[in-house]
Write an enzyme that holds these catalytic residues in place. Structure first.
Site, PDB file in Angstrom:
ATOM      1  N   LYS A   1       0.846  -1.204   0.000  1.00  0.00           N
ATOM      2  CA  LYS A   1       0.000   0.000   0.000  1.00  0.00           C
ATOM      3  C   LYS A   1       0.877   1.247   0.000  1.00  0.00           C
ATOM      4  O   LYS A   1       2.065   1.172   0.325  1.00  0.00           O
ATOM      5  CB  LYS A   1      -0.931  -0.011   1.209  1.00  0.00           C
ATOM      6  CG  LYS A   1      -0.222   0.045   2.543  1.00  0.00           C
ATOM      7  CD  LYS A   1      -1.180  -0.266   3.684  1.00  0.00           C
ATOM      8  CE  LYS A   1      -0.464  -0.175   5.010  1.00  0.00           C
ATOM      9  NZ  LYS A   1      -1.225  -0.798   6.083  1.00  0.00           N
TER      10      LYS A   1
ATOM     11  N   ARG B   1     -11.140   0.290  14.825  1.00  0.00           N
ATOM     12  CA  ARG B   1     -10.924   1.101  13.630  1.00  0.00           C
ATOM     13  C   ARG B   1     -11.949   0.637  12.605  1.00  0.00           C
ATOM     14  O   ARG B   1     -13.046   1.140  12.576  1.00  0.00           O
ATOM     15  CB  ARG B   1      -9.489   0.961  13.125  1.00  0.00           C
ATOM     16  CG  ARG B   1      -9.134   2.018  12.110  1.00  0.00           C
ATOM     17  CD  ARG B   1      -7.684   2.034  11.727  1.00  0.00           C
ATOM     18  NE  ARG B   1      -7.253   0.786  11.100  1.00  0.00           N
ATOM     19  CZ  ARG B   1      -6.042   0.603  10.571  1.00  0.00           C
ATOM     20  NH1 ARG B   1      -5.156   1.591  10.605  1.00  0.00           N
ATOM     21  NH2 ARG B   1      -5.715  -0.538  10.030  1.00  0.00           N
TER      22      ARG B   1
ATOM     23  N   TYR C   1      14.061  30.963   7.716  1.00  0.00           N
ATOM     24  CA  TYR C   1      12.845  31.663   8.141  1.00  0.00           C
ATOM     25  C   TYR C   1      12.773  31.822   9.651  1.00  0.00           C
ATOM     26  O   TYR C   1      13.132  30.904  10.397  1.00  0.00           O
ATOM     27  CB  TYR C   1      11.612  30.857   7.709  1.00  0.00           C
ATOM     28  CG  TYR C   1      11.245  31.004   6.246  1.00  0.00           C
ATOM     29  CD1 TYR C   1      10.908  32.247   5.706  1.00  0.00           C
ATOM     30  CD2 TYR C   1      11.202  29.882   5.428  1.00  0.00           C
ATOM     31  CE1 TYR C   1      10.559  32.357   4.377  1.00  0.00           C
ATOM     32  CE2 TYR C   1      10.842  29.988   4.089  1.00  0.00           C
ATOM     33  CZ  TYR C   1      10.526  31.235   3.577  1.00  0.00           C
ATOM     34  OH  TYR C   1      10.170  31.354   2.254  1.00  0.00           O
TER      35      TYR C   1
ATOM     36  N   MET D   1       9.978  24.976   2.225  1.00  0.00           N
ATOM     37  CA  MET D   1       9.179  24.121   1.360  1.00  0.00           C
ATOM     38  C   MET D   1      10.067  23.348   0.390  1.00  0.00           C
ATOM     39  O   MET D   1       9.852  22.171   0.131  1.00  0.00           O
ATOM     40  CB  MET D   1       8.155  24.964   0.590  1.00  0.00           C
ATOM     41  CG  MET D   1       7.189  24.118  -0.220  1.00  0.00           C
ATOM     42  SD  MET D   1       6.041  25.105  -1.166  1.00  0.00           S
ATOM     43  CE  MET D   1       4.738  25.348   0.010  1.00  0.00           C
TER      44      MET D   1
HETATM   45  C1  LIG Z   1      -0.536  -1.841   6.640  1.00  0.00           C
HETATM   46  C2  LIG Z   1      -1.151  -3.062   7.058  1.00  0.00           C
HETATM   47  C3  LIG Z   1      -0.370  -4.192   7.326  1.00  0.00           C
HETATM   48  C4  LIG Z   1       1.134  -4.181   7.324  1.00  0.00           C
HETATM   49  O1  LIG Z   1       1.558  -3.677   8.537  1.00  0.00           O
HETATM   50  P1  LIG Z   1       3.075  -3.586   8.946  1.00  0.00           P
HETATM   51  O2  LIG Z   1       3.012  -3.184  10.335  1.00  0.00           O
HETATM   52  O3  LIG Z   1       3.676  -2.577   8.061  1.00  0.00           O
HETATM   53  O4  LIG Z   1       3.635  -4.936   8.711  1.00  0.00           O
HETATM   54  C5  LIG Z   1      -1.020  -5.361   7.645  1.00  0.00           C
HETATM   55  N1  LIG Z   1      -2.358  -5.414   7.703  1.00  0.00           N
HETATM   56  C6  LIG Z   1      -3.145  -4.344   7.451  1.00  0.00           C
HETATM   57  C7  LIG Z   1      -4.624  -4.472   7.552  1.00  0.00           C
HETATM   58  C8  LIG Z   1      -2.569  -3.138   7.132  1.00  0.00           C
HETATM   59  O5  LIG Z   1      -3.348  -2.091   6.896  1.00  0.00           O
END
Ligand SMILES: *Cc1c(COP(=O)(O)O)cnc(C)c1O
Length: 656
Positions: free
Chosen positions: A36, A148, A272, A320
Site C-alpha cells: 500500500k 478502527r 525563516y 518548502m
Molecule cells: C498496513 C497493514 C499491514 C502491514 O503492517 P506492517 O506493520 O507494516 O507490517 C497489515 N495489515 C493491514 C490491515 C494493514 O493495513
C-alpha cells in the site's frame, strides 16, 4: 545522477529482509506482501515483482485505485472469477481498507478482493456480482479491539446472518489486525482470543490472517495460514524489541546534492523566522529538498544528513523546497557533492531514528519522502530500472478515450510540426485502424481467399462464383456476421459493422429489385453461405434482411453463432467461410478489399479460359507493396510473405 533528489531502492536488501522474516513465518503460512501507499514509498510495481519472484503469493493494497494501478503498472496477472470457481493461475490482490460503493466497478474490472467491514457495501457488491453473474470472493475483516474498521467480534453472528443473503459473495478469507503487535502488553493475546472465537462460527475458509510485520515476529497465530508483511520487509526498525529480534537492512535511500555553498557570520541567523542563531562563523550548504519533498518540517534544527561520510546538522527551518546544513566541519566538500538524507549508510539517518527525532512515524516518513524524486532500483549495486514520478500516478482510467485521442493527435502534430497533416494522419489513418473503438484491436493472419468463376447455367449474363475465405484471428464475440450488399451505400454500412468478417457486393439480375418484397429471402437465391466454420465447429447461420429502404431489400445479413463459441472467446481461432454467388460478366473487374490489419495473405482467382487475359492490380498499404504474383493457365495467385503486414485500405483488382 542528473536529478535534484532521487530515491535508490536496494532490492537486494529487500530480498535479504524477506528471507530473514521467512524464518519467523510458520511452515504452513504464505506471505502477503503489503504494497500500500506505493509500497511505503518504495514503488509498488517493482516490489510486487520481486516479492512474487521470492515466494510471496498475495499482495495487499490500501484501496481499489492502488490495486488497479498495481495490476496495470506491475503487470500483475489477474485471477478470473467465474460463476462456479476461480482459476488459480495468478496473484490475488487484497484491498485492506474499506471500499466505497463507487469503487465496485474498479474492483471487478481488476479482480481485486475487497475487505468487508460494512454490511451495506457488502450488499452493493453482491448486487453487482449478480449483475455480472459471478460468485465473488471477499475477506471479512473482524474488529477484535482496535476499534478502527471491521465487523465487531461481538456482532459477528448478526453479520453472518445478513451475509447469508449475499448469495453471490463467497467468504474466502477472515482476518483481523493487531493494534500493538510490537509491544509485550497482552493486548494481542486478547485480540487473538476474540478472533479465535469468531473463527469457530465459520465452516471452512481459505485464508485466515491476523499478523502484520511485528505480529510475525512476536504473535504468530498458528491457525492463520497467511501473514501480512509490511514495514519489516522495507528494513525499518520501529523499536528496540524488533531490532534485537531480527537483522534488517533499509531498502530506501534518499539522496540529493549540494546546490549552493555560502557562509554566515557570528550573530546572524539562518532561514525563516531566525530559529537558528549563528554562534561562530559557519559554512553552510543548501540542499534542494524541503517539506514539499516529504522531508518533514518538524526536522527543522533536528536532523542530520550525510555528506562525504560525515554527519551534518540541519540549520534553521526546513523550507518548502530546501534545507540548510552545516558543512563547517567537513575537510573536503564541493558544490554538487552527493548528500544522503535517509538510508542505510549511517544509523542516524535510518527512517526509524529520523522519525524518532520529531516523534513522527517511520511509516509516515517513508511514505512521504521523495515526493519529487525519481526512483532508481538497484541490484548488485547496479541500477536495473528506474521509475519517473509521473508513472506513479498514471491510471489508464484517468484517460478517457477523448483525452487519449487528443494526446496522440498533439504528439503527432508536435512531431511533424504540422497541425493539418497531423489531423489527416490521425483521422484518416489511425482512427480508421481503430475503427472508432480502441478496445478490440486485432488482426488476421494466414489470410487466404480463393475465388472461382465458372459459367452459370441459368443466368447467362453472370458467372457462377464460389469463394473460400480462411484466416486466423482472436475471436472477440460468440456471434459474427457475413454480409451481402447490393450497392456501395449498403457495402459502406457493412464496413462499419463490428464482427462482420466477410462482405460481398452483388449486382442482382435487373428485374429483381423491382419486384415487391413478398418473397422475403429472394436475395438469398443469389448469395448463399455453403459453409462456415470456427475451428472445427460448424456454426449456426440465420438470415436477416438488411437494411430495408422503401420496402426494398438493400442487402443480406447472416448471423453466425454457436454455443461452443463462448469458450473460444479471447482465443485465436481459424475462420472458414465458403459462399456461392453470382457475378455480372459485364462488370469486367473484381475487387478484393483487405480492410483489417492482416499478416500474410494469399488471394487466388480462377476463371473460365475465355475471359483470359486477366490483369491484376494490387494496392498495398504497408512496407512491401509488390507481393509475388503467380500465373497459371486459368488462375492468378497473389501471395505475400507469411510475415508481411498488410494495412487496411489495401486491395487487389482483377480485370478481365
Ligand atoms: C498496513 C497493514 C499491514 C502491514 O503492517 P506492517 O506493520 O507494516 O507490517 C497489515 N495489515 C493491514 C490491515 C494493514 O493495513
Amino acid at each position: 545522477m542528473n536529478d535534484r533528489s532521487w530515491l535508490e531502492i536496494n532490492l537486494d536488501n529487500y530480498v535479504h529482509n524477506l528471507e530473514s522474516i521467512k524464518k519467523f513465518v510458520l511452515p504452513h503460512q504464505d506471505i502477503m506482501q503489503i504494497v500500500k501507499a506505493d509500497a511505503y514509498g518504495h514503488g509498488a510495481a517493482k516490489i510486487a515483482e520481486i516479492a512474487l519472484k521470492n515466494g510471496v503469493t498475495m499482495l495487499g493494497v490500501a484501496n481499489a485505485e492502488e490495486g488497479a494501478l498495481l495490476r496495470y503498472l506491475g503487470k500483475i496477472p489477474s485471477y478470473t472469477y467465474t460463476k462456479d470457481n476461480l482459476t488459480l493461475d495468478a496473484c490475488p490482490i487484497l484491498v485492506l481498507s474499506p471500499s466505497l460503493p463507487n469503487e465496485i466497478d474498479l474492483i471487478f474490472e481488476n479482480n481485486l478482493i475487497p475487505s468487508i467491514t460494512e454490511l451495506d457495501f457488502c450488499q452493493n457488491l453482491d448486487n453487482e456480482a449478480k449483475n455480472r453473474d459471478v460468485v465473488y470472493p471477499v475477506h471479512i475483516k473482524i474488529d477484535t479491539g482496535m476499534n478502527r474498521n471491521g465487523i465487531r467480534y461481538d456482532a459477528f453472528d448478526n453479520f453472518l446472518m445478513a451475509f447469508s443473503k449475499c448469495t453471490n459473495l463467497k467468504i474466502e478469507g477472515v482476518f483481523s489486525h493487531f493494534l500493538e503487535s510490537e509491544e509485550q502488553s497482552g493486548v494481542s493475546e486478547t485480540q487473538i482470543d476474540r478472533f479465535r472465537e469468531v473463527l469457530t462460527k465459520i465452516k471452512t475458509v481459505k485464508y485466515i490472517h491476523i499478523a502484520n510485520s511485528a505480529g510475525i515476529l512476536f504473535q504468530n497465530f498458528k491457525e492463520a495460514n497467511i501473514v501480512r508483511l509490511g514495514f519489516l520487509s522495507y528494513g525499518v526498525n520501529i523499536n528496540k524489541r524488533v531490532e534485537k529480534t531480527i537483522n534488517l537492512k533499509p531498502v530506501m535511500t534518499f539522496k540529493s546534492k549540494i546546490s549552493h555553498i555560502s557562509t554566515a557570520k557570528k550573530g546572524e541567523t539562518i532561514g525563516y523566522n531566525s530559529t537558528f542563531i549563528v554562534n561562530e562563523d559557519v559554512r553552510f550548504a543548501i540542499i534542494p529538498v524541503g517539506y514539499a519533498d516529504g522531508y518533514d518540517f518538524l526536522l527543522s534544527n533536528q536532523a542530520k544528513v550525510l555528506v562525504n561520510n560525515e554527519l551534518c546538522p540541519v540549520l534553521g527551518r526546513v523550507s518548502m523546497d530546501m534545507i540548510c546544513i552545516d558543512i563547517s566541519k567537513l575537510q573536503k566538500v564541493s558544490l554538487y557533492d552527493e548528500v544522503i538524507l535517509l538510508g542505510e549508510e549511517h544509523p542516524e539517518i535510518n527512517a526509524g531514528n529520523i522519525a524518532f527525532l520529531y516523534k513522527g512515524s517511520a511509516y509516515e516518513l517513508l511514505a512521504q519522502v521523495g515526493r519529487r524524486a525519481k526512483r532508481y532500483y538497484k541490484i548488485n549495486n547496479m541500477i536495473i530500472d528506474q521509475e519517473p514520478i509521473q508513472k506513479r500516478s498514471f491510471i489508464p482510467s484517468d484517460f478517457n478515450s477523448e483525452k487519449l485521442s487528443s494526446i496522440i493527435k498533439n504528439a503527432i502534430a508536435h512531431r511533424i510540426q504540422n497541425n493539418e497533416m497531423a489531423k489527416v494522419i490521425y483521422d484518416d489513418i489511425l482512427k480508421y485502424f481503430f475503427i472508432d473503438s480502441d478496445k478490440d484491436i486485432s488482426y488476421r493472419s494466414n489470410f487466404k481467399h480463393n475465388i472461382v468463376f465458372t459459367e452459370h447455367k441459368e443466368y447467362k449474363d453472370y458467372y457462377r462464383v464460389k469463394t473460400v475465405l480462411s484466416f486466423q484471428k482472436i475471436l472477440h464475440n460468440d456471434t459474427f456476421y457475413v454480409a451481402c450488399a447490393i450497392d456501395n451505400e449498403s457495402l459502406k454500412e457493412f464496413f462499419k459493422m463490428k464482427n462482420c468478417e466477410y462482405r460481398w457486393i452483388i449486382d442482382v439480375p435487373e428485374n429483381h429489385l423491382n419486384r415487391s418484397n413478398d418473397k422475403k429471402n429472394d436475395l438469398n437465391d443469389y448469395f448463399k453461405i455453403s459453409k462456415a466454420l470456427i475451428n472445427d465447429i460448424e456454426v449456426d447461420i440465420s438470415i436477416k434482411n438488411y437494411p430495408q429502404i422503401q420496402g426494398m431489400q438493400k442487402g443480406l445479413l447472416f448471423t453466425m453463432n454457436h454455443k461452443k463459441l463462448v469458450d473460444l472467446c479471447g482465443k485465436v481461432v481459424t475462420f472458414v467461410i465458403e459462399t456461392e454467388t453470382i457475378y455480372h460478366k459485364k462488370a469486367h473487374q473484381l475487387s478484393v478489399y483487405i480492410n483489417e490489419i492482416t499478416k500474410g495473405a494469399e488471394v487466388s482467382f480462377s476463371f473460365p479460359s475465355q475471359i483470359n487475359p486477366v490483369e491484376i492490380t494490387s494496392i498495398f498499404a504497408g512496407r512491401e507493396r509488390f507481393p509475388l504474383i503467380q500465373r497459371r493457365d486459368n488462375q492468378i495467385i497473389l501471395k505475400t510473405r507469411p510475415d508481411m503486414w498488410i494495412f487496411p485500405n489495401s486491395g487487389i483488382v482483377f480485370s478481365y
